[in-house]
Design an enzyme around this catalytic site. Structure first.
Site: not given
Ligand code: PLP
Length: 804
Positions: A98, A217, A370
């Site tokens: 990041t 990745q 969620c």
């Protein structure tokens, strides 16, 4: 002979009297979420310890302690440069990817800003960002544009259903593009980007397009040769390759614009000031060294070869296909790294799959985030424009270069067990129970009473009588249709009626579709599905009788279904109220088909019919309350309170005026793009502000009833109860049946009435919502176990480790 980095560090360590300890990996969980983070390589871990304990000099110091540290730092840099085929001077250590992304974006945008000041015209220039980037990239671009006051058009490059970038869009905008952001391997799907194809397009242009490639990745999974690609910025993260969190690096091509994010002592050629994180750098250096060796064909007992990784994937693929015949993989396996499998299983939501795998002992990642109810789909699967069910069901299984064959084989057993448990809970739609000689169905009758199927914020309710095998369905939603149909077919239930509580203003009812799906003829003679002319439905059950009651307001045709219990003195126990009453609010009344002035009378009517302990089952639940009671609503729902006040404090006109005002505020409110069906107040005035949580240790000391509220599938899979130090298995009342316990407690029918009730789930989230809901209804003796099973497992692991 060149001495290896870890060898060098060990040497330092042992020369200071240190000893290597072999037993630091100790866990019985199968960790298949390696794209999120990876376990640390043993040698990397030792490197951290050694550099912290013994080689703790500051690389900038000019004495020998500093020189030792500097040597480790620079050797790690060399290994990084070798792995990606770059120059050591192009490698800059950062705290992670990041930060490396921030430096890249800031460098380029600051350069644009400076050029603009010098008079270069950047009008019509564009930044292109692929739609499936990690959020760090678009968020960084947006943020730094704002900070620097740059008004540059940002174009999102779309992808197709396989996740491939639309190269035509890149080509179409290339002439105006100044900055392009793509990734080498996608973190959610494992798809490998063909960077050469992109390069061909952008390097055709007369001007230079600066190019950032997030390579987090890709490292260790595909061969990145930056010397053969014209990438300007590439970003890497340590914790994705078995080094610790908090270390990563940036490849910054020689002569590409650079601007530090952190300024200070000028470390890392001034690109990243601050004393270097030497333990982290030593650790990543060790891993990078091993990756180099692997590239050269030198095998490492700690890292698997590419061939082994493909073999592992095949083993897992076979198991997944066997356990879930309807599984669909969301990437082309030929074009993805072997360690990532992104898949969807028809009929199952991603959080259900994730929870079941978790209970079976495997950690995987739900593709969608969620909270307890709402579902936020993965932006990658959304960008791929996958069908709704695939987005709702998408999960990611990712293993790593360190995964062992044993873990893969244990994973296979757990996957097969999960498939079986789903079938036993009538949820694995891909396999009919009758044809499944693997399984003996456990107690089917355990589904009795009120069942709540939730999707997003909508509720579909089922009332099931397991004795007569009859059921009725209330307010079916399109999203829950398949699972309801499967539930009914799997349990051989006979459907007596499919009912709506009202016509919908914004969408068509799913009643007819559900009837079709179940091959049933519509026996109703009204639009909402009520059979017969009477207002009483003699539901073929020894227990319940249902009354239809007109409750106009939300819509003119709104009705409520009142359920009386014949075995409890014909008492009104619960009501399916549709959108008439919601937890903390009333249904909205500003649709063309609403009847606000009838709502007032409806509320008075309900007040006459309902006592405080009647459970209300609404069509929507925006507050994670599951259900509510008339008593709670009367006391917390301000407008309702005023409307039914016995001293007539509010007239019909005043009610209508106030209701209009509330509805007008609702107009602009949407939950995830969908309209809200009524006023919602999440902060309900409940005096008890304490969190209803309890620590697991307490279970041993106090008299309590332990209730497992996880899905049936999870309970079937998880047997490890001794982690709580308890001998018995908890009572299983899955969340979808929890309203039955509410009814029993409200009607004082429960054996648990005066007992302490402790609810349990995997992480303590779901049980906390439910405990709060019970508290809201006045049951102060209900708790949720802090941290759920996860916390208790951690503690039992801790005990195990201490015993060593
Ligand atoms: N980019 C990709 C593709 C990632 O997978 C991740 C981590 O999830 C990041 C960037 C952020 O990396 P870090 O955690 O090192 O900041």
């Amino acid at each position: 002979m060149i001495i290896s980095l870890i060898g060098m560090i060990y040497k330092y360590y042992e020369s200071f009297g240190g000893k290597m300890n072999d037993s630091f990996h100790n866990s019985n969980r199968i960790y298949f979420d390696c794209n999120a983070t990876t376990p640390i390589l043993k040698d990397a871990c030792q490197a951290v310890l050694c550099t912290m304990e013994k080689v703790y000099g500051n690389p900038s110091s000019t004495h020998m302690a500093g020189a030792e540290a500097k040597m480790i730092l620079e050797r790690a840099r060399i290994f990084a440069s070798e792995v990606i085929q770059a120059k050591p001077s192009e490698i800059f250590f950062t705290s992670g990817a990041t930060e490396a992304i921030q430096i890249s974006v800031l460098s380029l945008l600051q350069w644009i800003s400076a050029q603009k000041k010098l008079g270069t015209n950047f009008e019509n220039k564009k930044i292109l960002i692929s739609a499936t980037e990690h959020k760090a990239v678009p968020n960084a671009v947006e943020h730094w544009c704002k900070v620097l006051g740059l008004d540059i058009e940002i174009i999102t490059i779309p992808v197709n259903e396989k996740g491939h970038l639309n190269l035509n869009v890149i080509e179409e905008h290339a002439q105006e593009t100044i900055f392009l952001c793509t990734m080498a391997v996608n973190n959610e799907t494992g798809l490998i980007t063909n960077l050469k194809n992109i390069e061909k397009i952008i390097r055709k242009q007369a001007h230079h397009i600066y190019w950032l490639v997030d390579s987090v990745q890709a490292l260790g999974k595909i061969d990145l040769k930056l010397s053969e690609l014209s990438i300007d910025y590439a970003t890497f993260s340590g914790h994705k390759i078995h080094a610790p969190k908090g270390i990563g690096f940036l490849y910054l091509r020689e002569n590409a614009p650079q601007c530090p994010l952190i300024v200070g002592g000028g470390q890392e050629q001034g690109v990243r000031s601050g004393t270097e994180n030497l333990p982290g750098i030593a650790a990543i250096g060790v891993v990078l060294e091993k990756l180099n060796q692997r590239k050269k064909g030198i095998e490492s007992s700690q890292l698997r070869s590419e061939k082994e990784l493909f073999e592992f994937r095949n083993i897992l693929l076979n198991a997944l296909n066997e356990a879930f015949p309807s599984i669909e993989f969301n990437t082309d396996l030929e074009e993805s790294v072997p360690t990532t499998l992104n898949f969807s299983i028809y009929g199952l939501l991603s959080k259900e799959i994730m929870n079941a795998f978790d209970a079976a002992g495997i950690s995987i990642s739900g593709g969608s985030a969620c909270n307890s109810k709402s579902i936020e789909y993965s932006h990658v699967l959304c960008a791929m424009n996958l069908p709704e069910w695939k987005k709702a069901s998408g999960v990611r299984l990712s293993f790593s270069m360190m995964t062992t064959k044993n873990e893969i084989l244990n994973g296979v057993q757990a996957i097969l067990a999960a498939g079986k448990a789903f079938r036993n809970s009538c949820l694995n739609l891909s396999c009919s129970i009758e044809n499944n000689n693997l399984d003996k169905i456990p107690d089917k009758s355990s589904f009795h009473g009120v069942i709540q199927f939730q999707y997003d914020y909508s509720n579909t309710w089922l009332l099931v009588d397991s004795n007569t095998k009859n059921c009725i369905i209330i307010d079916p939603t399109i999203e829950s249709m398949d699972r309801i149909a499967s539930f009914i077919q799997c349990r051989n239930l006979s459907v007596q009626a499919v009912l709506d509580t009202h016509s919908h203003a914004d969408h068509e009812s799913s009643r007819k579709k559900l009837l079709n799906k179940l091959n049933l003829i519509d026996n109703s003679n009204d639009i909402l599905g009520w059979p017969g002319d009477e207002n009483i439905l003699l539901f073929n059950s020894n227990e319940w009788e249902i009354e239809r009651l007109g409750t106009p307001g939300h819509t003119k045709d709104s009705v409520s279904y009142l359920v009386y219990n014949k075995t409890n003195e014909e008492k009104l126990e619960f009501v399916f109220v549709g959108d008439t009453i919601l937890t903390g609010g009333l249904g909205r009344t500003d649709f063309g088909i609403s009847a606000v002035n009838q709502f007032y009378n409806t509320l008075h009517l309900l007040n006459k019919k309902f006592d405080d302990n009647v459970l209300l089952c609404p069509a929507h639940d925006y507050n994670n309350s599951f259900a509510t009671t008339w008593g709670v609503e009367k006391n917390t729902n301000k407008l309702l309170e005023k409307a039914i006040n016995p001293f007539n404090v509010m007239s019909l006109n005043e009610f209508c005026e106030e209701k209009k005002l509330i509805d007008s505020e609702l107009c602009s409110n949407k939950v995830q793009g969908k309209i809200i069906c009524g006023l919602i107040q999440s902060s309900v005035h409940i005096e008890d502000k304490s969190e209803p949580t309890i620590n697991p240790e307490k279970l041993n000391n106090e008299d309590f009833i332990l209730i497992d509220i996880r899905d049936k599938t999870e309970s079937l899979l998880f047997k490890d109860w001794n982690i709580f130090g308890i001998e018995f298995e908890p009572i299983s009342i899955p969340m979808i049946q929890i309203t039955n316990l509410m009814i029993d407690l409200l009607q004082k029918k429960s054996n648990f009435l005066n007992k302490k009730i402790v609810l349990l789930c995997s992480t303590g989230n779901r049980s906390l919502y439910i405990a709060k809901s019970f508290r809201r209804m006045g049951f102060q003796n209900v708790w949720s176990i802090n941290g759920g099973v996860a916390f208790s497992r951690l503690r039992s692991d801790e005990k195990l480790n201490n015993d060593f």
